[in-house]
Design an enzyme around this catalytic site. Structure first.
Site, short mmCIF file in Angstrom:
data_model
loop_
_atom_site.label_atom_id
_atom_site.label_comp_id
_atom_site.label_asym_id
_atom_site.label_seq_id
_atom_site.Cartn_x
_atom_site.Cartn_y
_atom_site.Cartn_z
N ASP A 160 52.50 60.47 29.45
CA ASP A 160 51.27 60.56 29.37
C ASP A 160 50.64 60.36 28.04
OD1 ASP A 160 51.22 60.13 32.11
OD2 ASP A 160 50.01 62.03 32.54
N ALA A 161 51.09 61.16 27.36
CA ALA A 161 50.67 61.43 25.79
C ALA A 161 50.94 60.15 24.91
CB ALA A 161 51.48 62.60 25.26
N ASP A 162 52.37 59.49 25.31
CA ASP A 162 52.56 58.44 24.65
C ASP A 162 51.62 57.34 24.93
OD1 ASP A 162 54.65 59.45 23.25
OD2 ASP A 162 56.13 58.85 24.48
N ASP A 185 48.86 57.42 26.30
CA ASP A 185 47.25 57.57 25.84
C ASP A 185 47.28 57.13 24.30
OD1 ASP A 185 46.26 58.36 28.17
OD2 ASP A 185 46.51 60.27 27.83
N SER A 187 33.03 39.81 53.81
CA SER A 187 31.81 40.23 52.72
C SER A 187 30.49 39.87 53.19
CB SER A 187 32.50 39.54 51.46
OG SER A 187 32.14 38.35 51.36
N LEU A 188 29.66 40.03 52.39
CA LEU A 188 28.32 39.72 52.74
C LEU A 188 27.45 38.40 51.77
CD1 LEU A 188 26.84 43.24 53.05
CD2 LEU A 188 26.99 41.66 54.89
N GLU A 235 19.29 49.09 54.78
CA GLU A 235 20.19 50.36 54.47
C GLU A 235 20.76 50.01 52.84
OE1 GLU A 235 22.83 49.21 57.56
OE2 GLU A 235 24.57 49.92 56.32
N LYS A 291 23.01 49.31 49.62
CA LYS A 291 24.54 48.73 49.74
C LYS A 291 25.33 49.67 48.69
CE LYS A 291 26.86 44.47 48.93
NZ LYS A 291 27.91 44.99 47.84
N ASP A 296 27.76 51.05 46.38
CA ASP A 296 29.05 50.50 45.27
C ASP A 296 30.21 51.37 45.13
OD1 ASP A 296 29.87 48.60 43.64
OD2 ASP A 296 28.61 49.37 41.86
N ARG A 341 40.27 46.76 52.26
CA ARG A 341 39.80 45.60 52.88
C ARG A 341 40.94 44.37 52.43
NH1 ARG A 341 35.14 42.02 50.36
NH2 ARG A 341 35.79 40.05 51.68
N GLU A 394 32.10 52.83 53.16
CA GLU A 394 32.41 52.79 51.91
C GLU A 394 32.87 53.71 51.32
OE1 GLU A 394 31.73 49.50 51.19
OE2 GLU A 394 31.51 49.38 49.00
N TYR A 419 29.19 52.47 58.06
CA TYR A 419 28.01 51.47 58.23
C TYR A 419 28.39 50.54 59.25
CZ TYR A 419 30.26 49.35 54.25
OH TYR A 419 31.20 48.81 53.49
N CYS A 442 42.14 19.30 23.18
CA CYS A 442 42.49 20.52 23.93
C CYS A 442 43.00 21.42 22.86
CB CYS A 442 43.51 20.19 24.77
SG CYS A 442 44.36 21.79 25.65
N CYS A 492 47.10 22.09 23.85
CA CYS A 492 48.17 20.95 23.65
C CYS A 492 47.61 19.96 22.70
CB CYS A 492 48.55 20.67 24.94
SG CYS A 492 47.35 19.52 25.93
N CYS A 551 40.98 18.84 29.80
CA CYS A 551 42.21 18.48 28.87
C CYS A 551 42.93 17.45 29.80
CB CYS A 551 42.93 19.53 28.64
SG CYS A 551 44.81 19.11 28.28
N CYS A 583 50.37 20.41 29.30
CA CYS A 583 49.58 21.12 28.48
C CYS A 583 50.15 22.44 28.75
CB CYS A 583 48.06 21.05 28.97
SG CYS A 583 47.00 22.17 28.07
S1 IVH Z 1 28.21 45.69 56.25
C1 IVH Z 1 30.51 41.95 57.98
N1 IVH Z 1 26.70 47.39 54.89
O1 IVH Z 1 29.69 45.17 50.47
C2 IVH Z 1 30.02 42.64 56.75
N2 IVH Z 1 28.45 46.44 53.62
O2 IVH Z 1 29.46 42.84 49.60
C3 IVH Z 1 30.02 44.17 57.08
N3 IVH Z 1 28.92 47.37 51.55
O3 IVH Z 1 32.47 44.37 51.83
C4 IVH Z 1 29.52 44.96 55.90
N4 IVH Z 1 27.55 49.03 51.51
O4 IVH Z 1 32.37 46.86 51.23
C5 IVH Z 1 27.62 46.48 54.59
N5 IVH Z 1 25.73 49.41 54.03
C6 IVH Z 1 26.40 48.54 53.77
C7 IVH Z 1 27.33 48.27 52.80
C8 IVH Z 1 28.26 47.15 52.75
C9 IVH Z 1 28.25 48.40 50.80
C10 IVH Z 1 29.79 46.53 50.97
C11 IVH Z 1 31.24 46.30 51.75
C12 IVH Z 1 31.10 44.92 51.90
C13 IVH Z 1 30.55 44.50 50.51
C14 IVH Z 1 29.96 42.93 50.80
#
Ligand code: IVH
Length: 708
Positions: A48-50, A52, A97-98, A129, A131, A133, A152, A187, A239, A432, A435, A450, A456
């Protein structure tokens, strides 16, 4: 200075620029190898020390020569994400995803789009609601017991982090009164306080510190040793849900309340809104509380409250139609543009990258940002219009950088009052940098490319990196780093070479084992992992070829349409651009347009490119694409809708047909299996009758698919 041993011994203050560049490359290499070793391949080969000390040296060199910071700089790699070491879990229901909205107007558009799709004039109710992070997690309970937890991953397959999830206090181990099968999604995150305390502890014990709570949460959840996860204070908000043996409720809000009553933590700022105005008002309220919540959020998520309407709205390829994320505005900062580097991508695109004097933007240190393309630098947009009031960007300029969420930071603006007197307009290279081939811009293309093709090195390496990437061949132990190394060594010049690597090394594998970071076990593992991928599904092969405009989704469309490599390859070899049966057939695939079709045809008909593809395919056993497995009566059939529908909108009808495995086409041809004709149907109904194609009215269709 060729001897790396002595390079490592030169004090940071004494390094020349070229020595610093070489030393940063060496450190990136050594630290990446150490990460790989640490995360499961072999026993850690550095203390770990090396570790770092090397990381600190890297940071010090970057501080002295900010322009030399590498795209793969170890200082950006916090809480390394092990892609190996975890078992895989296939999600019963994909984790999607959204879609995003940034402006208020986009929220109103979202609502209008939803109501239009449903043909619903009255106002609709939505939940709103925060979102969170963090990173999403799916928890599966069977008969009240937690049986698995999966990240996921790519949405279809995630990593099995069950043992780690069991250490998170917010995650119940057992449920009482829940459906027999229930997958709860939400999340995993880390609070600001816990994050700060963790970093303090890490720093005090010489461990790695994290750039932000999200990285800390991800790094902590994806630990091979659950004891480490247990010592990290992770939390969980529920959620959403996946597989269920019985419905939770008939509304989103009701379902969330049910999850809360089952013992999950749900977000207290979840509220019901009766339309866009109320949604935006709630967004403003949450935005005001953002700084004092104690955990990171990056926007507000809106979801249609009525679950039956959610079902009818369904999904686009990767996002639901019934939800959207309203993101907070991007974070901004000002700094000096120290240099512009040109990176060459796998399709030859020359991308200008801004090297910046490091600056903190929303808690993350940014030293690279995208400049998009030459017009963007010159102050022109995609259609030749002025942007930034026509101001160009020059090396030495004081520039504004912004980042929104996970996307690559961008240079957004420039302050002319701070421009150095000797700053010259930037001349975009016409050659380019990798290349030396001519780089040209085709008419209508914003990008200069290119023309070196396979000769390339930059294109070849980027193609290889794409080839081994997650949606493509995804070979364990063969990532971007290794591919680069093998390319430089001359061992792997094109994808086919990966599959002949073992033969080239012979049984001894001595050459590979002699390399730093490779041992008996990792070399044997690599060859096994390569062999495992000789059998490859058609869509992964098509995606892996890295054809321009052909992403994962399109690759799946092409694979399902053609079924086998032979059919795909034969059709494209015969196709003529813009005419003929093969072209028409391509254009008939929903989701395939002329630009894309042309790109695929050109690639498969280009001699050198094709020879390289053929060498690859000769090494593989390409698996035919599964026909839609749905047992619905319309699976695999081509359906055309015409005339007006009364019980649902055309968009909804088409989406429903697709979700049942049907192909929806816009015009009637000999390939049409079924025409659904409402009142006012005209020429299509006549053509179908002439061709003897089965025709149903709306009720007949609903009966057929069991929706009546
Ligand atoms: S609903 C079918 N609700 O945002 C969609 N997602 O950018 C189900 N996330 O992959 C997701 N807060 O990881 C939902 N209140 C919330 C959330 C949320 C964070 C994340 C989730 C998703 C990503 C999409």
């Amino acid at each position: 200075m060729s001897d790396t041993q002595s390079l490592a011994e030169i004090a940071v203050a004494d390094l020349t620029e070229s020595q610093a560049r070489a030393e940063l490359a060496r450190l990136a290499d050594v630290l990446a190898q150490a990460n790989t070793a640490y995360h499961g391949q072999d026993a850690p080969d550095l203390s770990d020390a090396d570790y770092d000390a090397l990381k600190q040296r890297n940071t010090a060199i970057e501080a002295r020569f900010p322009g030399l910071k590498r795209a793969d700089s170890p200082s950006d790699q916090v809480g390394a994400a092990p892609a190996q070491g975890f078992g895989k879990i296939t999600h019963k229901i994909a984790m999607l995803s959204l879609g995003n909205a940034f402006a208020d107007a986009e929220v109103a558009e979202f609502d209008a789009g939803v109501r239009k799709f449903l043909g619903h004039d009255a106002p609709l109710s939505y939940t709103a609601e925060p979102k969170i992070d963090g990173l999403s997690l799916s928890l599966r309970y069977e008969n009240g017991a937690l049986v698995s937890a999966a990240t996921r991953g790519d949405g279809a397959v995630g990593e099995d982090v069950t043992a780690n999830a069991r250490t998170v206090a917010d995650i119940p181990q057992t449920l009482t009164g829940a459906p027999d099968i229930i997958e709860v999604r939400g999340e995993v995150y880390m609070s600001h306080d816990d994050f700060a305390a963790l970093n303090d502890r890490q720093a005090a014990t010489g461990g790695k510190t994290f750039a932000n709570p999200r990285n800390a949460a991800a790094g902590s959840l994806r630990q091979l040793d659950p004891a480490i996860t247990r010592a990290r204070p992770l939390r969980f908000f529920a959620y959403a849900w996946g597989d269920l043996s019985a419905p939770l409720s008939d509304t989103q809000k009701g379902a969330i309340d049910r999850l809360a009553s089952l013992g999950f933590v749900t977000n207290p700022l979840t509220t019901l809104c009766d339309g866009p105005d109320a949604m935006i008002a709630h967004y403003r309220q949450i935005e005001e509380q953002r700084a004092t919540l104690g955990y990171d959020i990056d926007g507000v998520v809106y979801k249609v409250n009525d679950l039956d309407l959610q079902r009818r709205l369904g999904f686009r390829s990767t996002t639901p139609r019934w939800a959207i994320a309203h993101k907070f505005p991007a974070e901004l900062a000002w700094t000096t543009l120290e240099a512009i580097d040109i990176q060459v991508g796998r399709t030859g695109a020359l991308s200008p990258v801004a090297r910046l004097k490091p600056v903190t933007v929303g808690g993350v240190v940014v030293s690279n940002a995208t400049l998009h393309n030459e017009d963007y630098i010159a102050g022109r947009g995609n259609k030749g219009e002025e942007i930034r009031g026509g101001k160009d960007i020059r090396i030495g300029d004081w520039v504004q950088v912004y980042r929104a969420g996970d996307v690559i930071p961008k240079v957004a603006d420039v302050d002319l009052s701070k421009r150095p007197a000797d700053a010259e307009p930037y001349e975009f290279p016409h050659i380019c940098p990798d290349c030396g081939s001519e780089a040209i811009r085709e008419e209508g293309d914003a990008v200069r490319r290119c023309t070196g093709g396979l000769i390339c090195p930059a294109q070849a390496v980027e193609k290889l990196k794409h080839f081994v990437s997650r949606g493509a061949f995804d070979i364990e132990g063969l990532g971007a780093k290794q591919v680069e190394q093998f390319y430089t060594d001359g061992w792997v010049r094109e994808p086919a070479d990966i599959f002949t690597l073992r033969d080239r090394f012979g049984s001894g594998m001595q050459q590979l084992k002699n390399r730093e970071g490779w041992g008996d076990k990792s070399a044997a593992n690599l060859f096994d992992a390569i062999d495992e991928r000789r059998k490859i599904p058609l869509h992964r092969l098509i995606f892996g070829l890295g054809i321009r405009h052909v992403g994962e989704q399109v690759s799946k469309l092409l694979a399902t349409h053609f079924g086998t490599w032979d059919a795909f390859e034969t059709a494209l070899t015969q196709a003529e651009i813009g005419q003929g049966a093969a072209w028409d057939d391509l254009m008939n695939i929903d989701g395939v347009g002329a630009v894309l079709a042309q790109s695929v045809i050109t690639t498969l008909q280009q001699k050198a490119e094709r020879a390289s593809i053929d060498r690859l395919v000769a090494q593989l056993e390409v698996q035919a694409a599964a026909r839609p497995t749905s047992d619905s009566p319309v699976a695999g059939k081509t359906v055309v809708f015409t005339g007006s529908l009364e019980k649902m909108t055309r968009a909804e009808a088409e989406a429903r047909a697709e979700s049942l495995g049907a192909k929806v086409a816009g015009s009637v041809s000999a390939k049409t299996d079924l025409l659904v004709a409402g009142p006012g149907a005209g020429s299509k109904a006549k053509k179908a009758a002439d061709l003897g194609i089965e025709t149903l009215d709306e009720d007949g269709w609903l009966t057929l698919i069991g929706d009546a």
